[in-house]
Scaffold this motif. Structure first.
Motif, mmCIF file in Angstrom:
data_model
loop_
_atom_site.group_PDB
_atom_site.id
_atom_site.type_symbol
_atom_site.label_atom_id
_atom_site.label_comp_id
_atom_site.label_asym_id
_atom_site.label_seq_id
_atom_site.Cartn_x
_atom_site.Cartn_y
_atom_site.Cartn_z
ATOM 1 N N ILE A 27 0.819 -1.214 0.000
ATOM 2 C CA ILE A 27 0.000 0.000 0.000
ATOM 3 C C ILE A 27 0.854 1.266 0.000
ATOM 4 N N VAL A 28 1.863 1.306 0.812
ATOM 5 C CA VAL A 28 2.608 2.551 1.008
ATOM 6 C C VAL A 28 3.293 3.024 -0.267
ATOM 7 N N GLY A 29 4.012 2.160 -0.932
ATOM 8 C CA GLY A 29 4.737 2.563 -2.144
ATOM 9 C C GLY A 29 3.823 3.159 -3.199
ATOM 10 N N PRO A 30 2.778 2.426 -3.615
ATOM 11 C CA PRO A 30 1.858 2.999 -4.603
ATOM 12 C C PRO A 30 1.150 4.255 -4.107
ATOM 13 N N SER A 31 0.832 4.312 -2.804
ATOM 14 C CA SER A 31 0.167 5.506 -2.260
ATOM 15 C C SER A 31 1.050 6.730 -2.375
ATOM 16 N N VAL A 32 2.320 6.571 -2.060
ATOM 17 C CA VAL A 32 3.258 7.691 -2.151
ATOM 18 C C VAL A 32 3.376 8.161 -3.592
ATOM 19 N N ILE A 33 3.561 7.235 -4.496
ATOM 20 C CA ILE A 33 3.723 7.602 -5.906
ATOM 21 C C ILE A 33 2.463 8.291 -6.436
ATOM 22 N N MET A 34 1.301 7.748 -6.114
ATOM 23 C CA MET A 34 0.066 8.348 -6.626
ATOM 24 C C MET A 34 -0.235 9.697 -5.974
ATOM 25 N N ALA A 35 0.101 9.864 -4.705
ATOM 26 C CA ALA A 35 -0.086 11.165 -4.051
ATOM 27 C C ALA A 35 0.834 12.209 -4.686
ATOM 28 N N LEU A 36 2.058 11.822 -4.971
ATOM 29 C CA LEU A 36 2.985 12.756 -5.616
ATOM 30 C C LEU A 36 2.558 13.057 -7.054
ATOM 31 N N THR A 37 1.972 12.081 -7.715
ATOM 32 C CA THR A 37 1.438 12.310 -9.062
ATOM 33 C C THR A 37 0.286 13.311 -9.002
ATOM 34 N N ALA A 38 -0.599 13.165 -8.015
ATOM 35 C CA ALA A 38 -1.689 14.136 -7.839
ATOM 36 C C ALA A 38 -1.129 15.524 -7.580
ATOM 37 N N LYS A 39 -0.075 15.601 -6.772
ATOM 38 C CA LYS A 39 0.555 16.897 -6.491
ATOM 39 C C LYS A 39 1.058 17.537 -7.781
ATOM 40 N N HIS A 40 1.601 16.718 -8.644
ATOM 41 C CA HIS A 40 2.113 17.211 -9.921
ATOM 42 C C HIS A 40 0.978 17.615 -10.873
ATOM 43 N N ASN A 41 -0.118 16.863 -10.869
ATOM 44 C CA ASN A 41 -1.187 17.055 -11.848
ATOM 45 C C ASN A 41 -2.184 18.155 -11.508
ATOM 46 N N TYR A 42 -2.384 18.434 -10.229
ATOM 47 C CA TYR A 42 -3.446 19.356 -9.822
ATOM 48 C C TYR A 42 -2.859 20.629 -9.217
ATOM 49 N N THR A 43 -3.167 21.763 -9.829
ATOM 50 C CA THR A 43 -2.567 23.037 -9.420
ATOM 51 C C THR A 43 -2.950 23.454 -8.001
ATOM 52 N N TRP A 44 -4.127 23.047 -7.524
ATOM 53 C CA TRP A 44 -4.543 23.459 -6.181
ATOM 54 C C TRP A 44 -3.646 22.878 -5.094
ATOM 55 N N THR A 45 -2.851 21.883 -5.425
ATOM 56 C CA THR A 45 -1.930 21.324 -4.421
ATOM 57 C C THR A 45 -0.744 22.257 -4.161
ATOM 58 N N ASN A 46 -0.515 23.216 -5.046
ATOM 59 C CA ASN A 46 0.621 24.124 -4.876
ATOM 60 C C ASN A 46 0.530 24.951 -3.595
ATOM 61 N N ALA A 151 -7.550 13.288 -5.387
ATOM 62 C CA ALA A 151 -7.549 14.506 -6.198
ATOM 63 C C ALA A 151 -6.559 15.544 -5.672
ATOM 64 N N GLY A 152 -5.733 15.158 -4.705
ATOM 65 C CA GLY A 152 -4.743 16.085 -4.166
ATOM 66 C C GLY A 152 -5.296 17.088 -3.176
ATOM 67 N N VAL A 153 -6.503 16.859 -2.678
ATOM 68 C CA VAL A 153 -7.119 17.761 -1.701
ATOM 69 C C VAL A 153 -6.848 17.222 -0.302
ATOM 70 N N ALA A 154 -6.341 18.080 0.563
ATOM 71 C CA ALA A 154 -6.074 17.690 1.950
ATOM 72 C C ALA A 154 -7.399 17.595 2.701
ATOM 73 N N ALA A 155 -7.680 16.406 3.237
ATOM 74 C CA ALA A 155 -8.955 16.194 3.931
ATOM 75 C C ALA A 155 -8.756 15.187 5.054
ATOM 76 N N ARG A 156 -9.681 15.236 6.025
ATOM 77 C CA ARG A 156 -9.631 14.289 7.130
ATOM 78 C C ARG A 156 -11.042 14.007 7.640
ATOM 79 N N VAL A 157 -11.157 12.874 8.335
ATOM 80 C CA VAL A 157 -12.401 12.511 9.004
ATOM 81 C C VAL A 157 -12.363 13.115 10.400
ATOM 82 N N VAL A 158 -13.411 13.803 10.775
ATOM 83 C CA VAL A 158 -13.547 14.338 12.130
ATOM 84 C C VAL A 158 -14.885 13.868 12.685
#
Length: 182
Positions: A27-46, A151-158
């Motif tokens: 899980i961790v390896g693919p999650s890291v790669i895909m999260a970084l890909t989202a960071k690259h692809n979506y401008t709102w992550t800047n 989608a590169g949006v920072a979110a959490r369950v509360v």
């Protein structure tokens, strides 16, 4: 912080490192790669501070739900929705996903993923919610948070352990989004 700097996140590609819990190979390896890909692809992550990205986008879990590799599936659903509806901001992403995610992910026997109370802990990891087509607030919140993270949006369950400050009323969970648009 980006894909070429993967090792700076604390994940090594060195095969000699013990994989004690099995997460890095599954899980961790693919999650890291895909999260970084989202960071690259979506401008709102800047606009995300590095620590917010690490904790609320990169993370593969929310609570103690079953650990599944949900990110590839959700990314494959989220990306076309965001393109079709021309998301330009975190607010757009939240509105688009909350409007369309539930019907797009619905199982064949249902028109939409729906709320059914009292499902936790049996049905609340994202893959179970998608398979069954329903969950309580906890499962729906986890699925929505994970879609936002894809989608590169920072979110959490509360949530609260006692709705209306009355334990007999049960708990309640919802989604909180980090939005620098406002």
């Amino acid at each position: 912080f980006d894909l070429p700097k993967l090792e700076t996140l604390g994940f090594t590609s060195d095969d000699s490192v013990d994989d004690v819990d099995g997460l890095s190979s599954g899980i961790v390896g693919p999650s890291v790669i895909m999260a970084l890909t989202a960071k690259h692809n979506y401008t709102w992550t800047n606009a995300l501070p590095k620590q917010v990205f690490y904790e609320y986008v990169l993370n593969y879990a929310n609570t103690n739900e079953a650990r599944t590799n949900w990110r590839p599936l959700l990314a494959s659903v989220v990306e076309p929705l965001l393109q079709t509806y021309q998301a330009e901001s975190v607010s757009d992403v939240v509105k688009i996903l909350n409007t369309h995610l539930w019907t797009v992910l619905a199982p064949k026997h249902s028109d939409s993923i729906v709320f059914v109370g009292g499902q936790t802990p049996l049905i609340y990891d994202p893959m179970s919610v998608i398979a069954f087509g329903y969950a309580s607030c906890t499962g729906l919140a986890i699925l929505f948070v994970n879609a936002l993270r894809a989608a590169g949006v920072a979110a959490r369950v509360v949530g609260t352990p006692a709705w209306h400050d009355v334990r007999l009323d049960g708990n309640h969970n919802w989604v909180e989004v980090y939005n620098s648009d406002d």
